[in-house]
Design a protein around this motif. Structure first.
Motif: not given
Length: 573
Positions: A73-77, A102-106, A116-117
């Motif tokens: 598991m990881t954060i985005g970017g 993870g990713q930024v909110a929708t 954001e990637v």
């Protein structure tokens, strides 16, 4: 209908698939799901690592060892980007791994938001499944699909989770999928089996090249080889399918291999490849009939012009052949190979019996063998250490895991961490070079934090030793391979573990005894000399390249470093 958080429903999916460990690092774009896991900590243990590459490598090792899905598991970017090396290891070795990214909110997607990637696109090449969750209702269903696909295709499945998704409420059930699954056994075609049998019955000098596809068919493989009087050569990741001292075992092939294995391939009139797509064509016969057995039809004839291909489950194929074969009376080829192997053991045994200082790597391996439990897990890093362990460690019933196809350095420590978590009642030993260990050494403290009593053996020559040897074998001067010295024993102590620094032969035994007796994570930092890991069979091209290197070195600084001459000559002729 009752409502629940989408994150809770997804966590239930993980439990249904018997996920017990997740390797990762919390952070802003995954924290909502991490908070869900906090409430599930008695069922799913979150292992906080210090670098995301370790999370991916540990998940990959976990899957290779257990056959169960490894989860990271990881954060985005940046966190997601750090996973890639470990994920490519899983892809290359066919290990089922799940990534929860993870990713930024929708509401922020596509707006060039902070960190954001485009993750689904970034992971596309490494994965068999890569999707972004578009709605809370879809989260548990997509998670089911991701896990199922990872298992079905033995690869990496990525689920990108915008941070707002886990905290949204949904109906308390998955709508379209379930965690039930079924696995097929590939039944071979009768005509293919008969074709293969004809080649086998007519062969005078058959040799078996066995890969990881034989791990679930040990008894069938042993019976088959004994019946047809064929020696077995194992690929590196299949080391341990049969004990190294088994009378049918000729060890490995190639740069890390044995001279008897090389010579058997030179003499064979029928190569039988079982559960492998061996990539090194130079070490296979120039012109011999070949049979290939594999569950994947795409592998048949991929790297060698085979005469017959059998698509099917290895155990089923061997079972059918064993039913129809008579034990071969002429065992002369097998017996000659066995005699060569006994000579080989005598030859390399002299390396391990030396009591001199400075130490050489072969002197260290018997001490690892001495303290290793019969069911220990050996997580071996990549480099010269791979050669030393493949050649000198005599496996009995231990498990041997490595980054075999990607061959990434830095895999040894994560593999030991994963092993200790997967099988807490079994001993976990990482064997690393100083270059490989330094790539992920920060996560030794992870073993300390979670009280994992792993043993890490560092064969320390202050070099990227394999690269030095490759440069020399190609006729180049050594360049940029020296490493600044690190006292790994002191590092272990600073992390809260135990550390032993070994410089002399007299120090070897006591250090390994103390490591064996410890209930803490231990590093044994062994200073070794720079002796190159000579191939089991030296080719003329390698000899010519090394001669070119020696001439360049002489003209540059009027000195020459000679490899052990008697050993080199024995392996050249």
């Amino acid at each position: 209908m009752a409502k629940t958080l989408a994150g809770h429903a997804a966590a239930d999916v993980l439990q249904n698939w018997d996920v017990q460990h997740i390797f990762g690092m919390p952070g802003d774009s995954i924290n909502n799901f991490v908070d869900v896991l906090r409430g599930k900590k008695d069922d799913i243990e979150f292992i906080q690592i210090r670098h995301e590459e370790v999370a991916a490598l540990a998940a990959s090792s976990y899957a290779k060892l257990t056959g169960k899905i490894g989860v990271c598991m990881t954060i985005g970017g940046p966190g997601a980007i750090h996973l890639l090396n470990g994920l490519y290891d899983a892809k290359a070795d066919g290990a089922p791994v799940l990534v929860l990214a993870g990713q930024v909110a929708t509401t922020e997607l596509g707006r060039d938001s902070f960190q954001e990637v485009h993750l689904a696109r970034m992971f596309d090449d490494v994965s068999v499944y890569s999707e972004t969750v578009a709605s809370a209702e879809a989260f548990p269903d997509m998670l089911n699909q991701a896990i199922r696909t990872a298992y079905a295709r033995n690869g990496v499945a990525v689920l990108v989770i915008p941070d707002d998704i886990p905290r949204d409420k949904i109906n308390n059930a998955t709508s379209f999928t379930s965690s039930l699954t079924s696995f097929a056994r590939h039944i071979p075609q009768k005509e293919d089996l008969i074709t293969g049998l004809n080649f086998i019955e007519n062969a005078k000098r058959p040799v078996i090249l066995a890969g990881t596809g034989t791990k679930a068919a040990k008894q069938e493989l042993e019976a088959f080889a004994d019946t047809i009087g064929a020696p077995i050569i194992f690929t590196l990741p299949a080391k341990g399918v049969l004990p190294d001292r088994h009378p049918l075992n000729l060890g490995q092939l190639g740069q890390i291999g044995t001279k008897p294995a090389y010579e058997a391939m030179e003499e064979t009139d029928l190569m039988i490849m079982i559960g492998t797509s061996f990539p090194y064509r130079d070490y296979l016969p120039d012109d011999a009939d070949a049979i290939q057995v594999d569950v994947d039809p795409a592998q048949i004839g991929k790297r060698y012009p085979v005469s017959a291909g059998i698509v099917g489950d290895t155990a089923l194929v061997l079972e059918e052949w064993n039913k129809h074969l008579q034990r071969r009376d002429d065992r002369s080829f097998l017996e000659e190979c066995q005699k060569n192997m006994q000579n080989w053991w005598t030859h390399i045994g002299k390396d391990t019996e030396e009591t001199s200082t400075p130490l050489k790597a072969p002197q260290v391996i018997p001490h690892i063998e001495r303290i290793a439990d019969d069911d220990a897990v050996l997580s071996v890093d990549v480099g010269n250490v791979t050669v030393w362990m493949a050649r000198y460690f005599n496996i009995t019933n231990q498990d041997f895991i490595i980054s075999s196809w990607l061959a990434t350095m830095g895999c040894g420590l994560p593999g030991a961490i994963a092993s200790s978590l997967a099988y807490p009642d079994r001993q976990a030993i990482a064997v690393c070079g100083d270059g490989g260990f330094a790539m992920n050494m920060q996560d030794f403290v992870t073993a300390v934090k979670y009280k994992l009593p792993i043993i890490v053996v560092v064969l320390n020559n202050s070099r990227i030793g394999m690269i030095k040897y490759e440069q020399e074998a190609a006729g180049h001067l050594e360049y940029a391979t020296e490493l600044q010295e690190i006292d790994f024993a002191q590092f272990a102590k600073s992390c809260g573990g135990e550390g032993y620094h070994v410089k002399t032969y007299e120090d070897l035994g006591p250090a390994f005894d103390m490591a064996k007796a410890s209930n803490k994570p231990v590093i044994i930092d062994v200073e070794i000399d720079l002796e190159p890991p000579l191939p089991g069979k030296i080719t003329w091209e390698q000899a010519q390249g090394y001669t070119k290197h020696m001439m360049k070195k002489f003209y540059k600084d009027h000195s020459v470093e000679m490899p052990p001459l008697k050993k080199a000559l024995k392996r050249l002729f």
